[in-house]
Write a protein that holds these residues in place. Structure first.
Motif, mmCIF file in Angstrom:
data_model
loop_
_atom_site.group_PDB
_atom_site.id
_atom_site.type_symbol
_atom_site.label_atom_id
_atom_site.label_comp_id
_atom_site.label_asym_id
_atom_site.label_seq_id
_atom_site.Cartn_x
_atom_site.Cartn_y
_atom_site.Cartn_z
ATOM 1 N N PRO A 113 41.893 35.598 21.677
ATOM 2 C CA PRO A 113 41.779 35.609 20.249
ATOM 3 C C PRO A 113 39.855 36.361 20.106
ATOM 4 N N ILE A 114 39.694 36.005 21.128
ATOM 5 C CA ILE A 114 37.364 37.259 21.783
ATOM 6 C C ILE A 114 38.121 38.253 22.399
ATOM 7 N N LEU A 115 38.947 38.685 23.317
ATOM 8 C CA LEU A 115 39.235 39.095 23.549
ATOM 9 C C LEU A 115 40.668 40.606 22.657
ATOM 10 N N VAL A 116 40.962 39.926 21.836
ATOM 11 C CA VAL A 116 42.297 41.288 20.985
ATOM 12 C C VAL A 116 40.750 41.761 19.913
ATOM 13 N N ILE A 117 39.787 40.669 19.593
ATOM 14 C CA ILE A 117 38.781 41.212 18.909
ATOM 15 C C ILE A 117 38.116 42.379 19.694
ATOM 16 N N TRP A 118 37.695 41.979 20.761
ATOM 17 C CA TRP A 118 36.966 43.144 21.269
ATOM 18 C C TRP A 118 37.984 44.697 21.972
ATOM 19 N N PHE A 119 39.381 44.311 22.160
ATOM 20 C CA PHE A 119 39.861 45.359 22.886
ATOM 21 C C PHE A 119 41.311 45.931 21.649
ATOM 22 N N GLY A 120 42.193 44.790 21.284
ATOM 23 C CA GLY A 120 42.677 44.904 20.419
ATOM 24 C C GLY A 120 43.927 44.928 21.117
ATOM 25 N N ILE A 121 45.023 44.310 20.548
ATOM 26 C CA ILE A 121 46.420 43.421 20.684
ATOM 27 C C ILE A 121 47.093 45.161 21.924
ATOM 28 N N GLY A 122 47.490 44.144 23.178
ATOM 29 C CA GLY A 122 48.050 45.631 23.611
ATOM 30 C C GLY A 122 47.719 44.929 25.781
ATOM 31 N N THR A 123 47.885 45.858 26.319
ATOM 32 C CA THR A 123 47.535 45.298 27.826
ATOM 33 C C THR A 123 46.320 45.333 28.549
ATOM 34 N N VAL A 124 45.381 45.588 27.596
ATOM 35 C CA VAL A 124 44.464 44.896 28.149
ATOM 36 C C VAL A 124 43.662 43.320 28.160
ATOM 37 N N PRO A 125 44.055 43.201 26.887
ATOM 38 C CA PRO A 125 43.735 41.261 26.601
ATOM 39 C C PRO A 125 44.279 40.829 27.951
ATOM 40 N N ALA A 126 45.866 40.892 27.970
ATOM 41 C CA ALA A 126 46.662 40.539 29.033
ATOM 42 C C ALA A 126 46.113 40.272 30.151
ATOM 43 N N ILE A 127 45.325 41.788 31.067
ATOM 44 C CA ILE A 127 44.680 42.040 31.927
ATOM 45 C C ILE A 127 43.342 41.091 32.444
ATOM 46 N N LEU A 128 42.649 41.420 31.537
ATOM 47 C CA LEU A 128 41.662 40.560 31.138
ATOM 48 C C LEU A 128 41.345 38.963 31.457
ATOM 49 N N THR A 129 42.801 38.691 30.341
ATOM 50 C CA THR A 129 42.719 37.161 30.712
ATOM 51 C C THR A 129 44.146 36.787 32.379
ATOM 52 N N ALA A 130 44.442 37.922 32.552
ATOM 53 C CA ALA A 130 44.877 37.250 33.863
ATOM 54 C C ALA A 130 43.467 37.069 35.149
ATOM 55 N N PHE A 131 42.532 38.393 34.927
ATOM 56 C CA PHE A 131 41.880 38.207 36.145
ATOM 57 C C PHE A 131 40.826 36.688 35.956
ATOM 58 N N LEU A 132 40.464 37.020 34.317
ATOM 59 C CA LEU A 132 39.254 35.367 34.433
ATOM 60 C C LEU A 132 40.211 33.616 34.945
ATOM 61 N N ILE A 133 41.905 34.335 35.122
ATOM 62 C CA ILE A 133 41.971 32.848 35.392
ATOM 63 C C ILE A 133 42.838 32.947 36.550
ATOM 64 N N ALA A 134 42.083 33.806 37.428
ATOM 65 C CA ALA A 134 42.168 34.417 38.834
ATOM 66 C C ALA A 134 41.129 34.736 39.642
ATOM 67 N N PHE A 135 39.885 34.906 38.837
ATOM 68 C CA PHE A 135 38.951 34.855 39.491
ATOM 69 C C PHE A 135 38.214 33.563 39.911
ATOM 70 N N PHE A 136 38.020 32.621 39.438
ATOM 71 C CA PHE A 136 37.950 31.674 39.984
ATOM 72 C C PHE A 136 38.198 30.776 41.205
ATOM 73 N N PRO A 137 38.851 30.859 41.138
ATOM 74 C CA PRO A 137 39.428 30.200 42.982
ATOM 75 C C PRO A 137 39.299 30.917 44.011
ATOM 76 N N ILE A 138 39.131 32.420 43.746
ATOM 77 C CA ILE A 138 39.001 33.007 45.013
ATOM 78 C C ILE A 138 37.556 32.470 45.351
ATOM 79 N N VAL A 139 36.514 33.099 43.362
ATOM 80 C CA VAL A 139 35.088 32.728 43.891
ATOM 81 C C VAL A 139 34.135 31.469 45.227
ATOM 82 N N VAL A 140 35.311 30.539 44.378
ATOM 83 C CA VAL A 140 34.555 29.102 45.000
ATOM 84 C C VAL A 140 35.596 29.125 46.566
ATOM 85 N N ASN A 141 36.650 28.959 46.999
ATOM 86 C CA ASN A 141 36.937 29.589 48.153
ATOM 87 C C ASN A 141 35.681 30.578 49.379
ATOM 88 N N VAL A 142 35.976 31.155 48.612
ATOM 89 C CA VAL A 142 34.651 32.385 49.482
ATOM 90 C C VAL A 142 33.665 31.512 49.472
#
Length: 260
Positions: A113-142
């Protein structure tokens, strides 16, 4: 004793055999217990829905794959960079790691919902959500790969005149590569989760949006068809990451456990 060629060939067919058995049991239970379609459609009914709604399924599958891959690519770039930064210094590690854990503990569906407020409904919130949820495992492992360099090895390298940057480039980064490529298999599946979460909340296209619309119309076979397409995309991308891991870090896999 090494595996015989016939045993290795049989093992390569194991995923197809197990999948066939799963769908056969599913079909038998659906037919045998006469389950209503709106409870649990049989695989044959789901296949019919895939054929009937193929145009919509294909279009939304491509949209979900696009948002997932873009978010995943951002997670790979950002996660690798931040992982190297965290692993560079114990001070940075001690300061940023708790913040990373706290951020990762926040359910990503609450962030949409915060991403929707910032960027509106559409592709951008989906991309950012995918980024946020996939980001942590990579950081931790490296960061883990860099943080587990033996102190004795560092002492020897320093005694030979190596600087911290030399240790990082010639020992730390190569050592962390198996961790990094291994984390890609986890991150790509999580990226799909992030995309679908956002698509069910704030999107006009994608498999998540399609399944939500089908659910509102009680079109359960179409919902399951979307799940099947998500599973196929996830398996293909996971297999690609596994191939990339073996291609790039096959030297690190010395155990015989994976050949049993």
């Amino acid at each position: 004793m090494s595996d015989t060629p016939s045993k290795r060939d049989f093992t390569s067919y194991a995923p197809w055999i197990y999948t066939f058995v799963l769908f056969a049991l599913w079909e038998a239970c659906s037919r045998g217990f006469d389950l209503p379609v709106y409870i649990l459609p049989a695989p044959t009914v789901i296949a019919q829905a895939i054929v009937e709604y193929w145009t919509a399924i294909w279009k939304n599958s491509l949209q979900t794959l696009y948002t997932t891959l873009v978010g995943f690519a951002m997670a790979v770039a950002g996660g690798l960079a931040l992982g190297l930064l965290i692993g560079w210094s114990r001070f940075i590690y001690a300061g940023l790691y708790p913040l990373m854990i706290g951020f990762n503990a926040v359910p990503k569906v609450a962030v949409v919902p915060i991403l929707v407020i910032w960027f509106g409904i559409g592709t951008v919130p989906a991309i950012l959500t995918a980024f946020l949820i996939a980001f942590f495992p990579i950081v931790v492992n490296v960061a883990t790969g860099l943080a587990t360099i033996e102190p004795e090895m560092e002492d020897v390298l320093r005694a030979l005149g190596a600087k911290k940057l030399d240790i990082m480039l010639k020992v730390g980064i190569p050592r962390s590569m198996p961790y990094f490529f291994g984390s890609l298999k986890i991150a790509i599946t999580l990226a799909f989760v992030g995309s679908v979460i956002s698509e069910t909340v704030a999107a006009n296209s994608g498999l998540g949006h399609m399944m939500l619309a089908a659910q509102s119309q009680f079109n359960v076979p179409l919902v399951f068809a979307g799940l099947v397409m998500l599973a196929i995309e996830g398996i293909v991308m996971y297999a690609l990451m596994a191939w990339l891991e073996m291609r790039m870090t096959g030297w690190a896999h010395r155990s015989g456990m994976n050949r049993q």
